[in-house]
Design a protein around this motif. Structure first.
Motif, mmCIF file in Angstrom:
data_model
loop_
_atom_site.group_PDB
_atom_site.id
_atom_site.type_symbol
_atom_site.label_atom_id
_atom_site.label_comp_id
_atom_site.label_asym_id
_atom_site.label_seq_id
_atom_site.Cartn_x
_atom_site.Cartn_y
_atom_site.Cartn_z
ATOM 1 N N HIS A 152 7.864 2.988 -4.227
ATOM 2 C CA HIS A 152 6.423 2.870 -3.974
ATOM 3 C C HIS A 152 5.861 4.153 -3.363
ATOM 4 O O HIS A 152 4.712 4.535 -3.651
ATOM 5 N N ILE A 153 6.650 4.815 -2.549
ATOM 6 C CA ILE A 153 6.206 6.106 -2.007
ATOM 7 C C ILE A 153 6.042 7.110 -3.136
ATOM 8 O O ILE A 153 5.042 7.838 -3.209
ATOM 9 N N ARG A 154 7.006 7.144 -4.038
ATOM 10 C CA ARG A 154 6.923 8.080 -5.173
ATOM 11 C C ARG A 154 5.718 7.781 -6.071
ATOM 12 O O ARG A 154 5.065 8.680 -6.590
ATOM 13 N N GLU A 155 5.441 6.494 -6.248
ATOM 14 C CA GLU A 155 4.363 6.110 -7.176
ATOM 15 C C GLU A 155 2.976 6.283 -6.576
ATOM 16 O O GLU A 155 2.024 6.614 -7.279
ATOM 17 N N HIS A 156 2.864 6.072 -5.248
ATOM 18 C CA HIS A 156 1.519 6.018 -4.648
ATOM 19 C C HIS A 156 1.313 7.028 -3.522
ATOM 20 O O HIS A 156 0.401 6.868 -2.709
ATOM 21 N N SER A 157 2.113 8.072 -3.474
ATOM 22 C CA SER A 157 2.132 8.956 -2.310
ATOM 23 C C SER A 157 0.758 9.491 -1.931
ATOM 24 O O SER A 157 0.429 9.572 -0.750
ATOM 25 N N HIS A 158 -0.059 9.856 -2.894
ATOM 26 C CA HIS A 158 -1.365 10.448 -2.580
ATOM 27 C C HIS A 158 -2.529 9.553 -3.018
ATOM 28 O O HIS A 158 -3.635 10.033 -3.251
ATOM 29 N N ASN A 159 -2.250 8.262 -3.111
ATOM 30 C CA ASN A 159 -3.285 7.284 -3.443
ATOM 31 C C ASN A 159 -3.820 6.704 -2.131
ATOM 32 O O ASN A 159 -3.107 5.997 -1.412
ATOM 33 N N ALA A 160 -5.055 7.001 -1.799
ATOM 34 C CA ALA A 160 -5.617 6.590 -0.509
ATOM 35 C C ALA A 160 -5.598 5.069 -0.338
ATOM 36 O O ALA A 160 -5.475 4.566 0.788
ATOM 37 N N HIS A 161 -5.730 4.327 -1.443
ATOM 38 C CA HIS A 161 -5.715 2.869 -1.383
ATOM 39 C C HIS A 161 -4.372 2.347 -0.865
ATOM 40 O O HIS A 161 -4.298 1.282 -0.255
ATOM 41 N N TRP A 162 -3.314 3.104 -1.086
ATOM 42 C CA TRP A 162 -1.972 2.681 -0.694
ATOM 43 C C TRP A 162 -1.484 3.330 0.603
ATOM 44 O O TRP A 162 -0.385 3.032 1.073
ATOM 45 N N ARG A 163 -2.270 4.227 1.171
ATOM 46 C CA ARG A 163 -1.789 5.010 2.304
ATOM 47 C C ARG A 163 -1.339 4.134 3.482
ATOM 48 O O ARG A 163 -0.260 4.330 4.046
ATOM 49 N N GLU A 164 -2.154 3.162 3.878
ATOM 50 C CA GLU A 164 -1.791 2.330 5.034
ATOM 51 C C GLU A 164 -0.579 1.461 4.734
ATOM 52 O O GLU A 164 0.255 1.220 5.612
ATOM 53 N N VAL A 165 -0.459 1.003 3.496
ATOM 54 C CA VAL A 165 0.722 0.222 3.113
ATOM 55 C C VAL A 165 1.983 1.072 3.271
ATOM 56 O O VAL A 165 3.001 0.632 3.832
ATOM 57 N N LEU A 166 1.938 2.299 2.780
ATOM 58 C CA LEU A 166 3.101 3.175 2.852
ATOM 59 C C LEU A 166 3.446 3.511 4.298
ATOM 60 O O LEU A 166 4.624 3.570 4.677
ATOM 61 N N LEU A 167 2.435 3.725 5.129
ATOM 62 C CA LEU A 167 2.693 3.992 6.546
ATOM 63 C C LEU A 167 3.346 2.781 7.214
ATOM 64 O O LEU A 167 4.261 2.922 8.033
ATOM 65 N N LEU A 168 2.874 1.598 6.874
ATOM 66 C CA LEU A 168 3.480 0.378 7.409
ATOM 67 C C LEU A 168 4.936 0.253 6.966
ATOM 68 O O LEU A 168 5.809 -0.158 7.747
ATOM 69 N N LEU A 169 5.206 0.609 5.719
ATOM 70 C CA LEU A 169 6.575 0.544 5.222
ATOM 71 C C LEU A 169 7.494 1.486 5.993
ATOM 72 O O LEU A 169 8.569 1.098 6.456
ATOM 73 N N VAL A 170 7.067 2.737 6.136
ATOM 74 C CA VAL A 170 7.901 3.716 6.830
ATOM 75 C C VAL A 170 8.066 3.323 8.296
ATOM 76 O O VAL A 170 9.151 3.447 8.867
ATOM 77 N N ALA A 171 6.986 2.810 8.890
ATOM 78 C CA ALA A 171 7.018 2.472 10.314
ATOM 79 C C ALA A 171 8.006 1.359 10.626
ATOM 80 O O ALA A 171 8.482 1.253 11.760
ATOM 81 N N GLN A 172 8.312 0.531 9.637
ATOM 82 C CA GLN A 172 9.210 -0.609 9.878
ATOM 83 C C GLN A 172 10.654 -0.341 9.429
ATOM 84 O O GLN A 172 11.471 -1.253 9.448
ATOM 85 N N GLN A 173 10.954 0.903 9.062
ATOM 86 C CA GLN A 173 12.301 1.237 8.631
ATOM 87 C C GLN A 173 13.192 1.599 9.819
ATOM 88 O O GLN A 173 12.729 2.200 10.794
ATOM 89 N N PRO A 174 14.481 1.280 9.752
ATOM 90 C CA PRO A 174 15.433 1.817 10.724
ATOM 91 C C PRO A 174 15.507 3.342 10.585
ATOM 92 O O PRO A 174 15.027 3.907 9.587
ATOM 93 N N PRO A 175 16.123 4.035 11.554
ATOM 94 C CA PRO A 175 16.101 5.511 11.561
ATOM 95 C C PRO A 175 16.592 6.175 10.272
ATOM 96 O O PRO A 175 15.952 7.096 9.768
ATOM 97 N N LYS A 176 17.711 5.701 9.719
ATOM 98 C CA LYS A 176 18.252 6.371 8.538
ATOM 99 C C LYS A 176 17.360 6.185 7.303
ATOM 100 O O LYS A 176 17.016 7.172 6.626
ATOM 101 N N PRO A 177 16.960 4.942 6.957
ATOM 102 C CA PRO A 177 16.024 4.792 5.828
ATOM 103 C C PRO A 177 14.691 5.502 6.070
ATOM 104 O O PRO A 177 14.081 6.002 5.121
#
Length: 560
Positions: A152-177
């Motif tokens: 999803h990051i690769r597909e929507h990286s610079h799509n403003a509509h998806w920006r908050e979703v992607l930030l939420l995804l990264v924010a909930q990952q453990p350190p390695k992922p």
């Protein structure tokens, strides 16, 4: 608050509470986990239908489409029950009604159109669905495993509509992922990257969510590149603004001290000194910056002392030491320094007796800019004692129009509308300077004393040659709430004013007065008001004016 904390604490608790609300209705259709899965699936589907044109509300979906989507998801969720589609549709209808009526997560917006009550819920649940898809796989089977988050990051990286979703995804990952996600962002193929640096800014935005990542080198590289870009982009204002915003967003995160250290390590003079101090203020070094500015109060260059005093006033650190040093500058030989010091004291909000006494002394300063700044500071500090008001009224006779302007504004801010004050303000309506008349009308409207004499003088200003004065006079009439047939007729005359701002202000005033006057005007005047409002609504091109005219019409006709 960073999205990580918002999502893990606020949104989770909120959504769980909303689900519990449905369960308490007594329905046995779904258990809580089933409800969560349905809402996550629906949110993801809804999000894929939307775009960047949406504001706070979520993506709008027709009810029929939403029910059909829910029905298919219910069939899958309850596959053991082998529901026919019509049975799943019936459950979808009931489920949607419960979610709408009992939780408010989905609202009906327009006829048979639905959306999430706030786009944040849509984004949060969409992120939950992506995370579920990633977990719900056989990690040991490389042929079927799909890295959903990274994809999803690769597909929507610079799509403003998806920006908050992607930030939420990264924010909930453990350190390695999380490290893997940020590397994916940095490696995203973008033909504009060397010009716009969007990958870098996005990766840094993830750090601003206080995401913990396992690869310290990635953090170092992001911060190193940002600081290098700060140095290189001096002539590129849009890029430099984004660099400043991005670096400042790291405040109060674990990366704040690292970012500050990178900035402090650049060779002296590489970053403009005041800009570097601004970064230091944002990144936790505020007190040291204040101390440095206080040392500059002794600089032999008045320009340096002026800028230092102004900066201290904007930093919000009004300690006794800071105030004492600023008051010392009131005796500086250069007027621009005295003016800046007065401005700073007014900004810091410390209106002690000593401060007020020193500011009032500046009312006699030989320089008009100093007197202007002192009057402005007094108005900002809110200490409206009789002595302060008397001194401000004396400035109404100042030979400089800027000082008179500033004094009138200060009196209006202090809220002391005695008869003497009102009389002096009304005298300023005849001031030769339009700026003074403008501010006097504003002050009169603020003070709330709508006597017949005050109203008469304000109505006279409707004929002022300056449109700004006419605008403020109409606004003041509306604020004072003293309506009469004469006042309404004069306001209606302003509907033909050549300036749209004046017409808008007149409509505002009619709207404010309309509710109080409803039923008290004679039928002819009442009819003229309504006719003028309707005509203006049909012909006026200014959106603000239209809104005010509708408010006015509502006040006169519809409000009970």
């Amino acid at each position: 608050m960073p999205l990580q904390r918002l999502s893990k604490v606020g949104l989770t608790l909120c959504v769980e509470a909303l689900y519990a609300c449905v369960l308490n209705t007594g329905t046995t259709l779904f258990v809580q986990n089933q409800m969560r899965r349905l809402m996550e699936q629906v949110a993801y589907w809804v999000h894929t239908q939307g775009g960047t044109g949406e504001q706070q509300g979520g993506t709008l979906i027709d009810r029929d489409e939403l029910v059909a989507k829910l029905a298919k998801d219910i069939q899958k969720l309850k596959r053991r029950e082998q529901l026919e589609f019509y049975e799943a549709e019936a459950e979808a209808e009931r489920f949607l009604d419960y979610i709408r009526d009992r939780t408010g997560l989905l609202n009906e917006q327009g006829k048979d159109r639905y959306a999430f009550v706030h786009k944040t819920f849509q984004e949060y649940l969409t992120a939950c669905e992506i995370l579920y898809r990633e977990r719900n796989q056989d990690l040991g089977d490389p042929e079927t495993y799909k890295p959903e988050v990274v994809n999803h990051i690769r597909e929507h990286s610079h799509n403003a509509h998806w920006r908050e979703v992607l930030l939420l995804l990264v924010a909930q990952q453990p350190p390695k992922p999380a490290s893997r996600c940020i590397k994916t962002i940095l490696q995203y193929s973008d033909c504009y990257e060397k010009y716009l640096h969007r990958n870098l800014f996005f990766a840094a935005s993830c750090l601003a969510e206080d995401v913990e990542i396992s690869n310290a080198q990635v953090v170092e590289q992001i911060l190193e590149d940002l600081v290098a870009l700060e140095i290189e982009a001096k002539t590129l204002s849009s890029i430099q603004r984004q660099v400043s915003k991005t670096l400042s967003s790291l405040a109060a995160t674990q990366y704040e001290p690292i970012a500050l250290q990178h900035l402090m390590n650049v060779p002296e003079g590489t970053i403009e000194e005041d800009r570097l101090r601004n970064y230091r203020v944002e990144l936790g070094d505020r007190l040291n910056v204040v101390e440095e500015y206080l040392l500059l109060f002794a600089d032999p260059d008045p320009g340096v002392r002026y800028r230092a005093a102004e900066a201290v006033g904007n930093l919000g650190q009004g300690s006794p030491e800071v105030i004492e040093k600023l008051l010392d500058l009131f005796a500086a030989p250069d007027p621009v320094v005295r003016s800046s010091a007065a401005f700073a004291v007014g900004n810091l909000g410390q209106g002690s007796p000593e401060v007020m006494e020193k500011l009032l002394d500046l009312f006699a300063d030989p320089d008009s800019v100093v007197r202007y700044s002192a009057a402005e500071a007094v108005g900002n500090l809110g200490q409206g004692s009789p002595e302060v008001i008397e001194k401000l009224l004396d400035l109404f006779a100042d030979p400089d129009s800027g000082v008179r302007y500033s004094a009138a504004e200060a009196v209006g801010n202090l809220g002391q509308g005695s008869p003497e004050v009102m009389e002096k303000l009304l005298d300023l309506f005849a001031d030769p300077d339009s700026g003074v008349r403008y501010r006097a009308a504003f002050a009169v409207g603020n003070l709330g004393q709508g006597s017949p004499e005050v109203m008469e003088k304000l109505l006279d200003l409707f004929a002022d040659p300056d449109s700004g004065v006419r605008y403020r006079a109409a606004e003041a009439v509306g604020k004072l709430g003293q309506g009469s047939p004469e006042v309404m007729e004069k306001l209606l005359d302003l509907f033909a004013d050549p300036d749209s701002v004046v017409r808008s202000s007149a409509a505002f005033a009619v709207g404010k007065l309309g509710k109080n006057l409803k039923g008290t005007l004679d039928s002819e005047v009442d009819g003229n008001v309504l006719e003028a409002l309707v005509n203006w609504l049909e012909t006026h091109p200014d959106l603000e004016g239209v809104a005010n005219a509708v408010d006015a019409l509502w006040s006169l006709i519809a409000e009970v």
